[in-house]
Design a protein around this motif. Structure first.
Motif, PDB file in Angstrom:
ATOM      1  N   GLY A 169     -13.824 -11.175  -3.182  1.00  0.00           N
ATOM      2  CA  GLY A 169     -13.395 -10.732  -4.507  1.00  0.00           C
ATOM      3  C   GLY A 169     -13.923  -9.372  -4.908  1.00  0.00           C
ATOM      4  O   GLY A 169     -13.526  -8.826  -5.940  1.00  0.00           O
ATOM      5  N   ASP A 170     -14.813  -8.784  -4.097  1.00  0.00           N
ATOM      6  CA  ASP A 170     -15.374  -7.460  -4.416  1.00  0.00           C
ATOM      7  C   ASP A 170     -14.508  -6.310  -3.907  1.00  0.00           C
ATOM      8  O   ASP A 170     -14.863  -5.141  -4.102  1.00  0.00           O
ATOM      9  CB  ASP A 170     -16.777  -7.308  -3.813  1.00  0.00           C
ATOM     10  CG  ASP A 170     -17.846  -8.023  -4.613  1.00  0.00           C
ATOM     11  OD1 ASP A 170     -17.555  -8.426  -5.757  1.00  0.00           O
ATOM     12  OD2 ASP A 170     -18.966  -8.178  -4.087  1.00  0.00           O
ATOM     13  N   GLY A 171     -13.400  -6.616  -3.249  1.00  0.00           N
ATOM     14  CA  GLY A 171     -12.629  -5.571  -2.579  1.00  0.00           C
ATOM     15  C   GLY A 171     -12.172  -4.450  -3.486  1.00  0.00           C
ATOM     16  O   GLY A 171     -12.217  -3.270  -3.111  1.00  0.00           O
ATOM     17  N   ALA A 223      -8.289  -6.230   1.774  1.00  0.00           N
ATOM     18  CA  ALA A 223      -7.181  -7.171   1.975  1.00  0.00           C
ATOM     19  C   ALA A 223      -7.212  -8.254   0.902  1.00  0.00           C
ATOM     20  O   ALA A 223      -8.244  -8.490   0.255  1.00  0.00           O
ATOM     21  CB  ALA A 223      -7.266  -7.809   3.362  1.00  0.00           C
ATOM     22  N   ARG A 224      -6.082  -8.911   0.732  1.00  0.00           N
ATOM     23  CA  ARG A 224      -5.977 -10.015  -0.222  1.00  0.00           C
ATOM     24  C   ARG A 224      -6.511 -11.288   0.432  1.00  0.00           C
ATOM     25  O   ARG A 224      -5.991 -11.726   1.459  1.00  0.00           O
ATOM     26  CB  ARG A 224      -4.520 -10.198  -0.648  1.00  0.00           C
ATOM     27  CG  ARG A 224      -4.333 -11.236  -1.754  1.00  0.00           C
ATOM     28  CD  ARG A 224      -2.923 -11.193  -2.310  1.00  0.00           C
ATOM     29  NE  ARG A 224      -2.609  -9.885  -2.858  1.00  0.00           N
ATOM     30  CZ  ARG A 224      -3.058  -9.404  -4.012  1.00  0.00           C
ATOM     31  NH1 ARG A 224      -3.862 -10.163  -4.748  1.00  0.00           N
ATOM     32  NH2 ARG A 224      -2.735  -8.211  -4.433  1.00  0.00           N
ATOM     33  N   THR A 225      -7.552 -11.860  -0.158  1.00  0.00           N
ATOM     34  CA  THR A 225      -8.175 -13.049   0.413  1.00  0.00           C
ATOM     35  C   THR A 225      -7.312 -14.275   0.157  1.00  0.00           C
ATOM     36  O   THR A 225      -6.858 -14.503  -0.966  1.00  0.00           O
ATOM     37  CB  THR A 225      -9.560 -13.273  -0.211  1.00  0.00           C
ATOM     38  OG1 THR A 225     -10.234 -12.018  -0.360  1.00  0.00           O
ATOM     39  CG2 THR A 225     -10.396 -14.185   0.665  1.00  0.00           C
ATOM     40  N   CYS A 226      -7.082 -15.043   1.213  1.00  0.00           N
ATOM     41  CA  CYS A 226      -6.312 -16.279   1.074  1.00  0.00           C
ATOM     42  C   CYS A 226      -7.221 -17.398   0.566  1.00  0.00           C
ATOM     43  O   CYS A 226      -8.404 -17.462   0.913  1.00  0.00           O
ATOM     44  CB  CYS A 226      -5.712 -16.699   2.407  1.00  0.00           C
ATOM     45  SG  CYS A 226      -4.439 -15.570   3.015  1.00  0.00           S
ATOM     46  N   ASP A 227      -6.647 -18.296  -0.245  1.00  0.00           N
ATOM     47  CA  ASP A 227      -7.432 -19.430  -0.722  1.00  0.00           C
ATOM     48  C   ASP A 227      -7.437 -20.540   0.327  1.00  0.00           C
ATOM     49  O   ASP A 227      -6.950 -20.359   1.454  1.00  0.00           O
ATOM     50  CB  ASP A 227      -6.914 -19.935  -2.075  1.00  0.00           C
ATOM     51  CG  ASP A 227      -5.450 -20.348  -2.022  1.00  0.00           C
ATOM     52  OD1 ASP A 227      -4.970 -20.675  -0.919  1.00  0.00           O
ATOM     53  OD2 ASP A 227      -4.798 -20.364  -3.077  1.00  0.00           O
ATOM     54  N   ALA A 228      -7.962 -21.693  -0.026  1.00  0.00           N
ATOM     55  CA  ALA A 228      -8.179 -22.766   0.945  1.00  0.00           C
ATOM     56  C   ALA A 228      -6.911 -23.221   1.642  1.00  0.00           C
ATOM     57  O   ALA A 228      -6.940 -23.611   2.818  1.00  0.00           O
ATOM     58  CB  ALA A 228      -8.851 -23.949   0.258  1.00  0.00           C
ATOM     59  N   ASP A 229      -5.768 -23.195   0.958  1.00  0.00           N
ATOM     60  CA  ASP A 229      -4.530 -23.635   1.603  1.00  0.00           C
ATOM     61  C   ASP A 229      -3.734 -22.466   2.165  1.00  0.00           C
ATOM     62  O   ASP A 229      -2.520 -22.548   2.339  1.00  0.00           O
ATOM     63  CB  ASP A 229      -3.669 -24.465   0.640  1.00  0.00           C
ATOM     64  CG  ASP A 229      -3.338 -23.708  -0.637  1.00  0.00           C
ATOM     65  OD1 ASP A 229      -3.711 -22.527  -0.724  1.00  0.00           O
ATOM     66  OD2 ASP A 229      -2.718 -24.315  -1.535  1.00  0.00           O
ATOM     67  N   SER A 238     -10.822  -8.558  -0.949  1.00  0.00           N
ATOM     68  CA  SER A 238     -12.118  -8.465  -0.287  1.00  0.00           C
ATOM     69  C   SER A 238     -12.083  -7.310   0.705  1.00  0.00           C
ATOM     70  O   SER A 238     -11.014  -6.877   1.139  1.00  0.00           O
ATOM     71  CB  SER A 238     -12.456  -9.779   0.437  1.00  0.00           C
ATOM     72  OG  SER A 238     -12.516 -10.857  -0.487  1.00  0.00           O
ATOM     73  N   ALA A 239     -13.256  -6.805   1.056  1.00  0.00           N
ATOM     74  CA  ALA A 239     -13.354  -5.652   1.950  1.00  0.00           C
ATOM     75  C   ALA A 239     -14.061  -6.037   3.244  1.00  0.00           C
ATOM     76  O   ALA A 239     -14.976  -6.872   3.238  1.00  0.00           O
ATOM     77  CB  ALA A 239     -14.104  -4.515   1.261  1.00  0.00           C
TER      78      ALA A 239
END
Length: 408
Positions: free
Chosen positions: A230-232, A169-175, A183-184
């Motif tokens: 970030g390893d996804g 999936a696409r990791t969301c940042d802090a906001d 990431s997986a």
């Protein structure tokens, strides 16, 4: 028989072949008729422990290597490509854990997978992105000690019988805005918010489940993330290259062998102008071409698996084997239907099934065009390195024990 096979491989092949003939073959007709997801035969197959062929013994696996895995998938697919696809698809989920799992994750999941108690899947593809993994829209946002997943995945192998899904999936940042990093995660199938879309029947591989999964506000423990944030992309690609391509090659090889068996048998029995059809020069040439294709495909498939087992750089060999074997299976099944004539189109004969099943093997782990693109990158000197080198310490079999060690 291949120069890459040992006596142990040949013995193992016979065991799998006997099992496929006695336990799988009697159910193929029913799977074709119902076109429903099979769980019974799938359960029998994984109970043999063959999901653990590349899982190290320390985690409860067989540790026999990639060539043994290729042989198992090939022999099952020779009888039922659907069940060959089932066996190969679960291997990708295991690969994600082997490549990127923590020691705790390996200790938790790999023994269950090795015994067949747990079927893992790999869930990457989405409707809008297809093979363009970086275009995915499914998100994972960090909330305390969990990640919350939202989105959907399509064409997930073993979707409706899997116990844990390897989701990228696409990791969301802090906001909470989606970032560029993927990431997986290991997502248990019984978590609240995980929903299976009613299964849609497909052209071929009847009995195999490759369906769609929706993730609606699914809370996944941070401890179930695979690798770092970030390893996804690496998790997905390493599994696809080192497992997906050789596994699908093995399924195509099984279809190709079944096609050759059926065609040779048919042309020996069917007579034209007072002699077997096989004796006619044109038919004989077609059979010769089929035999050539089968031998070449097997050599390419086994060579690549052998190189994986010996920790050698072989990404290109894996790509080449998938491209050639799948394209050959498509050509060979079409030609075999032509040789059979009208008989090849009847549903009481297997040729039409082989033809339909072969079409399904092209897209997963990259279509023919993707394989050619990767080979072109190597030829042009712009490839990005080889996964088989990076993970050689995990794909290579341990050296055989010495006489002294065996005596001890």
């Amino acid at each position: 028989m291949s120069v890459f096979e040992t006596d142990d491989h040949r013995s193992f092949r016979q065991d799998v072949r006997d099992f496929a003939a006695s336990e799988v073959a009697p159910h193929v007709s029913q799977m074709e008729t119902s076109r429903k997801v099979d769980s019974q035969v799938s359960g029998w197959i994984v109970a043999q422990g063959w999901l653990g062929l590349t899982i190290p013994r320390k985690y409860g696996g067989i540790g026999a290597g990639h060539l043994a895995k290729t042989i198992a998938i090939e022999e099952i697919a020779r009888v039922s490509a659907a069940m060959g696809a089932m066996l190969q698809a679960s291997q990708l989920g295991a690969a994600m854990i082997i490549h990127y799992g923590t020691e705790e994750q390996k200790q938790t999941w790999l023994p269950q997978i090795a015994t067949g108690e747990c079927l893992p899947t790999i869930a990457v593809t989405e409707h809008e992105s297809g093979g363009h993994v970086l275009g995915m829209q499914t998100t994972a946002r960090r909330v305390g000690d969990h990640y919350v997943l939202d989105g959907s995945k399509v064409y997930v192998g073993n979707s409706h019988i899997g116990h844990v899904h390897g989701v990228v999936a696409r990791t969301c940042d802090a906001d909470t805005r989606p970032s560029k990093s993927l990431s997986a995660f290991l997502v248990r199938a019984d978590l609240p918010g995980v929903r299976l879309v009613p299964y849609q029947r497909a052209l071929g591989l009847h009995g195999f489940s490759f369906g769609d999964i929706v993730f609606d506000n699914v809370a996944v423990p941070a401890s179930d993330r695979l690798g770092d944030e970030g390893d996804g992309l690496d998790v997905a690609y390493s599994s696809s290259v080192l497992y997906g391509r050789p596994n699908l090659t093995a399924v195509a090889l099984g279809i190709l062998q079944a096609t050759a068996d059926a065609t040779v048998s048919f042309t020996k029995k069917r007579h034209r102008y007072g002699e077997p059809l096989a004796h006619h020069p044109v038919i004989g040439q077609r059979i010769g071409r089929l035999e050539h294709q089968l031998r070449t495909a097997r050599t390419l498939a086994y060579q690549a698996a052998h190189m994986l087992d010996h920790g050698q750089a072989c990404d290109n060999e894996l790509i080449n084997a998938k491209y050639y074997t799948v394209e050959t299976a498509l050509d060979a099944t079409r030609d075999a239907v032509r040789i059979h004539g009208g008989a090849g189109l009847r549903t009481d004969r297997p040729l039409q099934r082989f033809y339909r099943d072969a079409i399904h093997i092209d897209a997963p782990a990259g279509t023919a065009e993707i394989q050619l693109h990767r080979l072109a990158e190597t030829a042009l000197g712009v490839d990005r390195g080889q996964w088989s080198e990076r993970f050689a310490h995990l794909t290579a079999l341990p050296p055989p024990a010495t006489a002294k060690e065996n005596a001890a």
